[in-house]
Design an enzyme around this catalytic site. Structure first.
Site, short mmCIF file in Angstrom:
data_model
loop_
_atom_site.label_atom_id
_atom_site.label_comp_id
_atom_site.label_asym_id
_atom_site.label_seq_id
_atom_site.Cartn_x
_atom_site.Cartn_y
_atom_site.Cartn_z
N ILE A 135 0.89 -1.27 0.18
CA ILE A 135 -0.04 0.08 0.33
C ILE A 135 1.48 1.01 0.45
CG2 ILE A 135 -2.24 -0.70 1.04
CD1 ILE A 135 -1.70 0.29 3.66
N ASP A 136 0.26 2.36 -0.77
CA ASP A 136 1.05 3.34 -0.65
C ASP A 136 1.91 4.38 0.91
OD1 ASP A 136 0.64 3.42 -3.33
OD2 ASP A 136 -1.05 4.82 -3.31
N ARG A 137 3.05 4.57 0.91
CA ARG A 137 2.85 5.26 2.43
C ARG A 137 2.59 6.14 2.25
NH1 ARG A 137 7.54 10.07 0.77
NH2 ARG A 137 5.88 11.07 0.56
#
Length: 304
Positions: A135-137
């Site tokens: 999942i994105d930062r």
């Protein structure tokens, strides 16, 4: 590693072409290969601004990756579920999943190595031990990691056949007309900005997001999203394509004016269901909305 590519489209710069056809290669990395004389056309080294013609054969010598030692770090983890095969963590917003240029440490992988020791799968290589999906930062929420290769393969198969259920919540800009819907739009790397993804009907891979409205506020909508596929930035790209980008999204146009405490996109991976790789039993885990998300909802409710 040596690869030979055949150009299909005329007029592209050499660096633009390489970044477009070699998965994971940025424009700057392509330029470095060209500067080092590692890209040849008819035996002659290409420069980054040389134009290619359809039918050109381009030979690329990609150097072996430099070994990187990832140091286990004692970083607190919010462990939601753990056994001998898998671990599910509630990742905070701002944490990078695995080491990458600009983020050599302080990542989820560094924390997992400290927490799990050597009990992580090795299928995704040295930089991504245990990582099954990302999942994105600046997206918070649940992420699952595998503690051995058998568990990793079983979970990866569930990702492939879409049986690994992933549910997100988001606040998007604007008011969706319907109460629910499905976005079925293919996604590929953006043709000019390698840090972005984009809807691409010609070269994109199928991407499907199901969404349901949870609450409506003046100018904003709180939604639940269920991923049928798992493309990079899928929810963010799909909602932007509908004209309702995720609030706070710095890449796809989700403004954050009026929400000063919002560091990234208001997107949280809230629920995860998978078949246990050893027992075959269904496991469902969930986590609450984080403080930043609750603060956004409180601010939205004051607009009513």
């Amino acid at each position: 590693m040596n690869v030979t590519l055949t150009v299909e489209q005329s007029g592209l710069r050499a660096d633009q072409y390489l970044a477009g056809v070699l998965d994971g290669l940025t424009r700057s990395a392509a330029q470095k290969l060209l500067e080092e004389g590692r890209v040849l056309r008819r035996g002659k080294a290409l420069k980054k601004n040389d134009k290619l013609q359809a039918g050109d054969e381009v030979a690329v010598c990609i150097p072996d990756p430099t070994p990187v030692e990832i140091v286990p770090q004692d970083i607190p983890l919010d462990v939601v579920y753990e056994d001998g095969d898998v671990i599910v963590v509630n990742k905070p917003v701002g944490m990078v999943v695995h080491p990458a240029p600009g983020h050599p440490d302080g990542t989820l992988v560094n924390a997992l190595l400290y927490h799990c020791g050597q009990s992580l799968s090795g299928i995704n290589g040295q930089l991504r031990p245990g990582i099954v999906h990302r999942i994105d930062r600046d997206t918070s929420g649940l992420i699952i990691a595998a503690k051995n290769d058998a568990a990793h393969l079983a979970l990866a198969e569930q990702l492939q056949d879409h049986s690994l259920y992933r549910e997100y919540e988001a606040v998007v800009v604007g008011n969706l007309r319907e109460d629910s819907g499905t976005v079925d739009l293919p996604i590929a790397r953006h043709p000019t900005d390698r840090k972005k993804m984009a809807v691409n009907h010609l070269n994109g891979r199928r991407a499907v997001t199901h969404w349901t409205v949870l609450a409506r506020y003046p100018g904003y909508t709180h939604i639940q999203c269920r991923l049928e596929t798992g493309r990079t930035h899928q929810i963010r790209v799909h909602m932007a394509a509908l004209g309702h980008p995720v609030l706070g999204d710095p890449v796809y146009g989700g403004q954050r004016k009026g929400f000063p405490g919002l560091a990234g996109q208001c997107l949280h991976a809230r629920r995860l269901t998978f078949r246990h790789p050893r027992t075959g039993e269904q496991v469902t885990v969930s986590c609450p909305l984080p403080d930043y998300f609750q603060a956004v909802l409180t601010r939205c409710s004051r607009l009513v």
